[in-house]
Motif scaffolding. Structure first.
Motif, short mmCIF file in Angstrom:
data_model
loop_
_atom_site.label_atom_id
_atom_site.label_comp_id
_atom_site.label_asym_id
_atom_site.label_seq_id
_atom_site.Cartn_x
_atom_site.Cartn_y
_atom_site.Cartn_z
N LEU A 1 0.87 -1.18 0.00
CA LEU A 1 0.00 0.00 0.00
C LEU A 1 0.90 1.23 0.00
CD1 LEU A 1 -2.74 1.43 0.24
CD2 LEU A 1 -2.53 1.18 2.73
N ILE A 2 1.06 1.83 -1.15
CA ILE A 2 1.98 2.95 -1.27
C ILE A 2 1.34 4.25 -0.78
CG2 ILE A 2 1.43 3.44 -3.69
CD1 ILE A 2 4.91 3.72 -2.07
N VAL A 3 0.05 4.40 -0.93
CA VAL A 3 -0.60 5.62 -0.44
C VAL A 3 -2.08 5.35 -0.19
CG1 VAL A 3 -1.08 6.57 -2.74
CG2 VAL A 3 -0.84 8.12 -0.82
N ASP A 4 -2.55 5.87 0.92
CA ASP A 4 -3.95 5.74 1.31
C ASP A 4 -4.68 7.02 0.93
OD1 ASP A 4 -6.31 4.83 2.56
OD2 ASP A 4 -5.77 5.88 4.41
N ASP A 5 -5.78 6.88 0.22
CA ASP A 5 -6.63 7.99 -0.22
C ASP A 5 -5.79 9.09 -0.88
OD1 ASP A 5 -8.93 9.38 -0.72
OD2 ASP A 5 -9.24 10.04 1.35
N PRO A 6 -5.17 8.77 -2.03
CA PRO A 6 -4.24 9.72 -2.66
C PRO A 6 -4.85 11.08 -2.98
CG PRO A 6 -4.76 7.91 -4.15
CD PRO A 6 -5.34 7.56 -2.83
N PHE A 7 -6.15 11.11 -3.28
CA PHE A 7 -6.77 12.39 -3.64
C PHE A 7 -7.43 13.07 -2.44
CE2 PHE A 7 -7.45 9.99 -7.83
CZ PHE A 7 -6.19 10.34 -8.29
N GLY A 8 -7.28 12.49 -1.27
CA GLY A 8 -7.90 13.04 -0.07
C GLY A 8 -7.19 14.29 0.43
N PRO A 9 -7.84 15.01 1.33
CA PRO A 9 -7.29 16.28 1.83
C PRO A 9 -5.99 16.15 2.60
CG PRO A 9 -9.31 15.67 3.00
CD PRO A 9 -9.15 14.70 1.88
N LYS A 10 -5.70 14.97 3.16
CA LYS A 10 -4.48 14.83 3.95
C LYS A 10 -3.22 14.97 3.11
CE LYS A 10 -4.67 9.80 3.96
NZ LYS A 10 -4.90 8.65 4.80
N HIS A 11 -3.35 14.85 1.79
CA HIS A 11 -2.18 15.00 0.91
C HIS A 11 -2.10 16.39 0.29
CE1 HIS A 11 -1.15 10.85 1.46
NE2 HIS A 11 -2.37 10.50 1.13
N GLY A 12 -3.02 17.26 0.67
CA GLY A 12 -2.96 18.66 0.26
C GLY A 12 -3.02 18.90 -1.24
N GLY A 13 -3.63 18.00 -1.98
CA GLY A 13 -3.74 18.17 -3.42
C GLY A 13 -2.46 17.88 -4.18
N ASN A 14 -1.44 17.35 -3.49
CA ASN A 14 -0.16 17.09 -4.15
C ASN A 14 -0.13 15.80 -4.95
OD1 ASN A 14 1.36 19.38 -3.40
ND2 ASN A 14 1.44 18.59 -1.32
N ILE A 15 -1.13 14.94 -4.79
CA ILE A 15 -1.17 13.71 -5.56
C ILE A 15 -2.35 13.82 -6.52
CG2 ILE A 15 -1.31 11.21 -5.52
CD1 ILE A 15 -0.13 11.25 -2.74
N THR A 16 -2.03 14.07 -7.77
CA THR A 16 -3.02 14.17 -8.83
C THR A 16 -3.05 12.86 -9.61
OG1 THR A 16 -1.39 15.00 -10.38
CG2 THR A 16 -2.58 16.65 -9.05
N THR A 17 -3.92 12.77 -10.58
CA THR A 17 -3.97 11.58 -11.43
C THR A 17 -2.62 11.36 -12.10
OG1 THR A 17 -6.32 11.87 -11.84
CG2 THR A 17 -5.11 10.56 -13.46
N GLU A 18 -2.09 12.39 -12.71
CA GLU A 18 -0.80 12.27 -13.41
C GLU A 18 0.32 11.88 -12.45
OE1 GLU A 18 2.26 14.98 -16.07
OE2 GLU A 18 0.34 15.84 -15.44
N ARG A 19 0.34 12.50 -11.28
CA ARG A 19 1.38 12.18 -10.31
C ARG A 19 1.20 10.78 -9.74
NH1 ARG A 19 1.74 17.97 -7.17
NH2 ARG A 19 2.52 19.15 -8.97
N ARG A 20 -0.03 10.33 -9.60
CA ARG A 20 -0.28 8.96 -9.12
C ARG A 20 0.29 7.96 -10.11
NH1 ARG A 20 0.37 5.29 -6.88
NH2 ARG A 20 -1.06 3.74 -6.13
N GLN A 21 0.17 8.25 -11.40
CA GLN A 21 0.75 7.39 -12.42
C GLN A 21 2.28 7.43 -12.37
OE1 GLN A 21 -1.61 9.23 -15.56
NE2 GLN A 21 -2.65 7.28 -15.93
N ILE A 22 2.84 8.59 -12.11
CA ILE A 22 4.30 8.71 -11.94
C ILE A 22 4.75 7.89 -10.73
CG2 ILE A 22 6.15 10.33 -11.31
CD1 ILE A 22 4.62 12.44 -13.02
N LEU A 23 4.01 8.00 -9.64
CA LEU A 23 4.33 7.25 -8.43
C LEU A 23 4.31 5.74 -8.70
CD1 LEU A 23 4.88 7.08 -5.38
CD2 LEU A 23 2.41 7.31 -5.02
#
Length: 179
Positions: free
Chosen positions: A94-116
């Motif tokens: 599990l690399i990230v929980d709720d990637p688009f949730g508020p706890k990540h401050g908007g830093n994980i977008t669709t494009e960045r999730r694909q990069i990750l």
């Protein structure tokens, strides 16, 4: 196993919990590790799980990958993946929980999730990469928000937490249609 007890110093705690879960018919467990744990802790936990014939979905609490402008700094996640990617007890990571949730401050977008995802696969090509989405993915899909949309190349195992779809201001009603 409580996060602070998932260490090499406490194999008997893990073993007792694994035996209890096996008696219930469980064969895959999820375990979050503290960012302060080490290779010895992870290996002891995975070894104990293997001895009890359990598979593990592992991850870290409070150690999300951090976007640095060009890629993610994976921190302890990278060390874990390098050390355990071939461990037979590791079912998924599990690399990230709720990637688009508020706890990540908007830093994980669709494009960045694909990069990750590509970064993680570059480190551990055979590891199953898991992402757990919350209510934010539903909201993004309803709003057709391309910044936070679900697309291929984000995860091998993609989970939507059903618990997120209850108790949204209208009592304990479960929002099955939203899910």
């Amino acid at each position: 196993v409580p996060i602070d007890q998932a260490t090499a110093a406490n194999p008997e705690i893990a073993r007792a919990e694994f035996k209890r879960l096996k008696a219930l018919g469980v064969n895959i467990v999820g375990q979050l590790f503290a960012p302060s744990t080490t290779l010895y802790d992870w290996q002891a936990f995975l070894d104990t799980a293997a001895q009890e014939d359990l598979a593990v979905i592992a991850g870290f609490s409070d150690a999300p990958p951090l976007w640095n402008g060009a890629k993610f700094d994976l921190g302890v996640n990278e060390a874990f993946l390098k050390a355990t990617q071939r461990d037979p007890a590791l079912y998924a990571y599990l690399i990230v929980d709720d990637p688009f949730g508020p706890k990540h401050g908007g830093n994980i977008t669709t494009e960045r999730r694909q990069i990750l995802y590509k970064q993680v696969k570059g480190i551990a090509p055979n590891a199953r990469v898991m992402a757990q989405f919350g209510r934010s993915i539903s909201k993004a899909e309803q709003e057709r928000n391309p910044r936070n949309a679900f697309k291929s190349g984000m995860c091998d195992i993609c989970v939507i937490g059903a618990m997120e779809f209850r108790n949204l201001g209208d009592g304990n009603r479960f929002r099955r249609d939203d899910l």
